[in-house]
Design a protein around this motif. Structure first.
Motif, mmCIF file in Angstrom:
data_model
loop_
_atom_site.group_PDB
_atom_site.id
_atom_site.type_symbol
_atom_site.label_atom_id
_atom_site.label_comp_id
_atom_site.label_asym_id
_atom_site.label_seq_id
_atom_site.Cartn_x
_atom_site.Cartn_y
_atom_site.Cartn_z
ATOM 1 N N TYR A 90 63.908 89.946 70.906
ATOM 2 C CA TYR A 90 62.938 91.019 70.669
ATOM 3 C C TYR A 90 63.208 91.701 69.337
ATOM 4 C CZ TYR A 90 60.705 90.924 75.217
ATOM 5 O OH TYR A 90 59.981 90.557 76.307
ATOM 6 N N HIS A 91 64.471 91.932 69.042
ATOM 7 C CA HIS A 91 64.833 92.648 67.826
ATOM 8 C C HIS A 91 64.347 91.893 66.601
ATOM 9 C CE1 HIS A 91 68.236 95.359 66.029
ATOM 10 N NE2 HIS A 91 67.084 95.531 65.446
ATOM 11 N N ARG A 94 60.157 90.862 67.096
ATOM 12 C CA ARG A 94 59.158 91.925 67.090
ATOM 13 C C ARG A 94 59.445 92.987 66.033
ATOM 14 N NH1 ARG A 94 56.645 93.112 72.865
ATOM 15 N NH2 ARG A 94 56.895 91.070 73.826
ATOM 16 N N HIS A 95 60.665 93.524 66.017
ATOM 17 C CA HIS A 95 60.936 94.620 65.094
ATOM 18 C C HIS A 95 61.074 94.126 63.668
ATOM 19 C CE1 HIS A 95 61.582 97.751 68.164
ATOM 20 N NE2 HIS A 95 61.948 96.735 68.905
ATOM 21 N N TYR B 193 61.196 101.896 76.109
ATOM 22 C CA TYR B 193 61.563 100.555 75.658
ATOM 23 C C TYR B 193 61.676 99.535 76.776
ATOM 24 C CZ TYR B 193 63.069 97.204 72.230
ATOM 25 O OH TYR B 193 63.118 96.118 71.383
ATOM 26 N N LYS B 197 58.719 97.683 75.596
ATOM 27 C CA LYS B 197 59.416 97.123 74.437
ATOM 28 C C LYS B 197 58.999 97.893 73.199
ATOM 29 C CE LYS B 197 61.605 94.092 76.889
ATOM 30 N NZ LYS B 197 61.241 94.518 78.233
ATOM 31 N N ASN B 198 58.556 97.191 72.132
ATOM 32 C CA ASN B 198 58.290 97.934 70.904
ATOM 33 C C ASN B 198 56.844 98.405 70.805
ATOM 34 O OD1 ASN B 198 57.273 95.311 70.538
ATOM 35 N ND2 ASN B 198 57.246 95.627 68.337
#
Lengths: 324, 225
Positions: A90-91, A94-95, B193, B197-198
């Motif tokens: 996810y990091h 997505r980010h 979160y 999530k984001n």
């Protein structure tokens, strides 16, 4: 090797000929002369006129993706069980990718698209008044740095120059870990914790240290809010710990302290940190030499401007000799 | 008898001079179950948010208050100033979250029902419609970089409703002494979160189903009287 081709005009098989039917330029001068003498203009295919090229139209279209998302140096599950596959995925997906996409969307077609990422971070920080895309540029740089700071099977102890400097500036590795923990827990909100190499004794960017000494080039622990990194203070970052909640929430919930201690025990790549330190020390000493040289040149220039031309002696009336 | 009172006064006096009672804070209870706000906010998030995050703010705030008390008694000005950021962060966290729990209500108990009465009219006057207000709060919340809060505030002096954002755990008063919080939405990542999530905009869109407009109306009517 090109197959032998026959000259369309003369029918002769000439081994060096590639395509001569209408493009006579393919032949060498002698062959061209040969073709010209034996062929008639009527049978030769007319050369299509080449359209004039408009210089503006040939400019390439602006690259829609000036920056590409850098792939991770290891697979998503490589940092288990200390950082779960889900978190890493996810990091990064997505980010980190989100920041890359936002950055591309804003800078596409502008002069910033040509810049190196580090330069873009410094320019867009704008000395404390950041431009709208600073957060994206800086987060892209920070995350690239963060992924490389970690490695599967990380941890252990630093060695060499890094170990020496840690012991000189913090006392021991445990003391360093304690300082990093403290910085992480007092970074109120989102941000990053860094170990950086600070070349100057003064804490102001662009200063020239008036009294350099060996102890000036120190290691420091810094914490920065949101997207800021110590690049903007002219430090050389060595390691980064992401303390935004998205970096650890799924694995550690609210326990930021646990996350940071596991990071230092099990995830960090001291090799990378050592390499960055050596690089930083080299760049810092090179810069120092250049700055000294520039100062010296400035002084010399000043000195030449100050040199006075000796004036011609003033005309004085001759003294009369005493008449004896 | 007289001797004893003299002795006791003498021995008590120094203690009385330095004795100051310190009010410490405790974690307020939620007026509903952790799982009552599903599916807008999951029970796991509510539990962690209340039992871990808010509790940590309360604990650290009490600790900072004790240290402040000691520094003030000793006359340690440097110590007092150094504690300010911890006080603002942890105290602000406690204040903000206490308001936040009141701002939420399960659907079964009236959460999500649009405001009526004075607050409803004020919203229409200052923002045009409830939809416009919701859109504004959502866009400001999504655009907030890092961690912080989005507020629907009443400016007591100007007698107008405003939408404000504060970074980290800064309470609303840091944006203006005359601002009174009616509704606060936590946009720290820990607030959404695990579930969203984001995708902060989804969280913001869904939280309106459990917003307690009745509390906001009560505060509005009390403060604008």
């Amino acid at each position: 090797m090109q197959p032998a081709t026959a000259c369309a005009s003369s029918g002769l098989t000439i081994p060096w000929l590639r395509r001569c039917s209408s493009l006579r330029v393919k032949c060498s001068t002698s062959q061209r002369a040969h073709c010209a003498s034996t062929s008639t203009a009527d049978t030769a295919e007319p050369i299509e006129p080449i359209e004039p090229i408009d210089p503006i139209e040939t400019d390439p279209e602006p690259d829609p993706e000036p920056f590409k998302l850098k792939p991770l140096p290891y697979p998503f599950n490589a940092l288990e069980p200390h950082m779960s596959k889900e978190t890493v995925e996810y990091h990064w997906e997505r980010h980190h990718r989100g920041h890359v996409d936002s950055l591309n969307a804003i800078i596409q077609g502008t002069e910033f698209a040509e810049m190196e990422l580090e330069n873009m971070v410094l320019t867009s920080y704008n000395e404390g008044n950041p431009l709208p895309f600073f957060v994206h540029a800086s987060q892209v740089w920070n995350h690239d740095f963060f992924w490389e700071t970690m490695k599967p099977g990380g941890g252990g102890n630093p060695s060499g120059v890094l170990k020496y400097l840690i012991e000189r500036d913090f006392g021991s590795l445990d003391e360093l870990a304690k300082e990093i923990q403290n910085a992480a827990l007092t970074q109120f909100g989102s941000g990053w914790v860094w170990l950086a190499y600070k070349a100057h004794r003064l804490g102001v960017g662009n200063d020239i240290n008036p009294r350099p000494s060996k102890k000036d080039k120190r290691l420091v622990v810094v914490k920065t809010p949101n997207a800021v990194s110590p690049l903007v203070w002219d430090y050389y970052p060595l390691l980064a710990i992401d303390v935004w909640e998205h970096a650890y929430y799924m694995d550690y919930e609210n326990r930021r302290g646990d996350y940071v201690s596991v990071f230092l025990d099990k995830l960090i790549s001291w090799d990378v940190v050592s390499y960055r330190l050596k690089n930083a020390m080299f760049r810092a000493s090179k810069r120092e030499k250049m700055e000294k040289r520039e100062m010296l040149l400035d002084k010399m220039k000043e000195a030449t401007l100050r040199v006075k031309v000796r004036p011609t002696p003033k005309a004085r009336p001759k003294m009369k000799r005493r008449q004896y | 008898m007289a001797l004893r009172s003299v002795v006791s006064r003498k021995t008590l006096a120094p203690a009385l001079r330095h004795y100051r009672s310190l009010t410490t804070f405790t974690l307020p209870d939620l007026p509903y179950d952790y799982g009552a706000l599903e599916p807008a906010i999951s029970g796991e998030i509510m539990r962690l948010h209340h039992q871990k995050h808010h509790q940590t703010y309360v604990t650290n705030y009490n600790k900072a208050l004790e240290q402040l008390d000691a520094a003030v008694s000793k006359g340690d000005a440097k110590g007092v100033v150094q504690l300010q950021s911890a006080l603002k962060f942890n105290g602000g966290g406690h204040v903000n979250h206490s308001i936040f729990w009141q701002n939420l209500k399960p659907v079964s108990e009236g959460g999500g029902e649009p405001p009526h009465g004075a607050l409803g009219w004020a919203i229409d006057k200052d923002f045009g419609s409830l939809e416009a207000l919701v859109k504004k709060i959502n866009s400001e919340g999504a655009a907030l970089q890092g961690s912080g809060w989005v507020w629907l505030a009443l400016d007591k002096e100007q007698k107008i409703l405003k939408v404000e954002t504060t970074p980290n755990q800064d309470p609303l008063v840091t944006k203006g002494v005359s601002l009174v919080p009616l509704l606060g939405v936590d946009v720290w990542e820990h607030a959404y979160y695990l579930q969203y999530k984001n995708v902060r905009p989804d969280y913001l869109a869904n939280i309106w189903n459990v917003i307690n407009w009745k509390y906001a109306s009560e505060v509005y009517e009390k403060e604008s009287a």
